[in-house]
Design an enzyme around this catalytic site. Structure first.
Site, PDB file in Angstrom:
ATOM      1  N   GLU A 118       0.824  -1.207   0.000  1.00  0.00           N
ATOM      2  CA  GLU A 118       0.000   0.000   0.000  1.00  0.00           C
ATOM      3  C   GLU A 118       0.861   1.262   0.000  1.00  0.00           C
ATOM      4  O   GLU A 118       0.506   2.259  -0.639  1.00  0.00           O
ATOM      5  CB  GLU A 118      -0.944  -0.031   1.207  1.00  0.00           C
ATOM      6  CG  GLU A 118      -2.029  -1.087   1.048  1.00  0.00           C
ATOM      7  CD  GLU A 118      -2.861  -1.278   2.293  1.00  0.00           C
ATOM      8  OE1 GLU A 118      -4.100  -1.242   2.190  1.00  0.00           O
ATOM      9  OE2 GLU A 118      -2.286  -1.483   3.377  1.00  0.00           O
ATOM     10  N   GLU A 138      -4.340  -9.542   3.186  1.00  0.00           N
ATOM     11  CA  GLU A 138      -5.185  -9.272   4.341  1.00  0.00           C
ATOM     12  C   GLU A 138      -6.355 -10.244   4.486  1.00  0.00           C
ATOM     13  O   GLU A 138      -6.691 -10.647   5.609  1.00  0.00           O
ATOM     14  CB  GLU A 138      -5.712  -7.832   4.275  1.00  0.00           C
ATOM     15  CG  GLU A 138      -4.705  -6.772   4.719  1.00  0.00           C
ATOM     16  CD  GLU A 138      -3.727  -6.387   3.616  1.00  0.00           C
ATOM     17  OE1 GLU A 138      -2.936  -5.454   3.830  1.00  0.00           O
ATOM     18  OE2 GLU A 138      -3.757  -7.017   2.532  1.00  0.00           O
TER      19      GLU A 138
END
Length: 264
Positions: A118, A138
């Site tokens: 990210e 995730e």
């Protein structure tokens, strides 16, 4: 006090290094606090024209959230994480610094997973070693890519491809990331620093206020209708227009010399 981030400024370039190689540069809350101070300084220092973000060691850029710390926080009854980091240490983090006008280049060596990926997605330019790996795992951990992965990946590559990675946690290699346009250059590890230097040299050679104006206008206009983009107010562009540099560039060209940028 042990620091999690190394910060060095040299010849208009800020070098920001996540310095927890023993845990693959995982991001704990203290790291986020230190990074916030760094990004504040990068933006405030007109001598800095570009920042390079990387990870210490030869195994990882960053593997994202420090899950051991997260597990301890969960045991202590801390609120679960979700999208965004408002109210958390280090806010606004790079992934939410939408007004950062200096260009940021990610130097990716090894794993860029979860929050590490990210961070790379939030950078303007990405240079990767051939063995780099990117992924958002995730969902395999009962979490969501809350630092913008779910939003940026779907904007930066085709939707079906993004969903395939987001919903499964599958990784992609550097070559695949390059084909998808997520990475600007992929080089052997031995050439990584030279490639980064080539980019930073070009960025420093460019007029700093023009670079900032272009970055701001480009990112702010992504969701605007084209006619609105032309008429929108871009503060960095107003600053460039009123600067000495706006005059220096054409003058240097006419005088057949290198421009001398003042950044004001």
């Amino acid at each position: 006090m042990v620091t999690r981030v190394r910060y060095l400024k040299k010849e208009h370039v800020a070098y920001v290094t996540l310095d927890r190689p023993a845990v693959l540069n995982a991001l704990d809350l203290r790291t986020h606090e230190e990074l916030a101070e760094v990004w504040d300084d990068v933006e405030a220092d007109d001598g800095v024209r570009v920042a390079v973000l990387t990870g210490a060691g030869d195994r990882a850029f960053s593997v994202g959230q420090d899950l051991r710390e997260r597990a301890a926080l969960d045991r202590a009854g801390a609120a679960p994480t979700t999208f965004g980091s408002r109210g958390q240490p280090g806010w606004p983090r790079l992934t939410e610094r939408f007004g950062l006008t200096k260009p940021v280049l990610a130097r990716v060596n090894g794993y860029a997973l979860g929050g590490g990926f990210e961070l790379a997605l939030a950078c303007d330019i990405v240079v990767a070693a051939e063995h780099a790996e990117f992924g958002l795992p995730e969902v395999r951990l009962g979490l969501v890519p809350g630092a913008g992965g779910a939003f940026r990946l779907a904007r930066q590559i085709p939707l079906k491809t993004a969903m395939g990675h987001l919903l499964t946690g599958r990784r992609m290699g550097a070559a695949a990331a390059y084909r998808l346009g997520l990475v600007n250059d992929v080089v052997p590890y031995a050439e990584l620093d030279a490639c980064v230097a080539g980019w930073t040299d070009d960025l420093v050679r460019a007029a700093p206020l023009a670079v900032r104006a272009v970055k701001e206008a480009t990112l702010r206009s992504l969701d605007m209708p084209l006619p609105e983009a032309f008429t929108a107010d871009h503060p960095a562009e107003r600053r460039r227009m009123a600067s000495r540099d706006a005059v220096e560039g054409p003058r240097a060209f006419a005088e057949r010399r290198e421009p001398r940028w003042e950044g004001r």
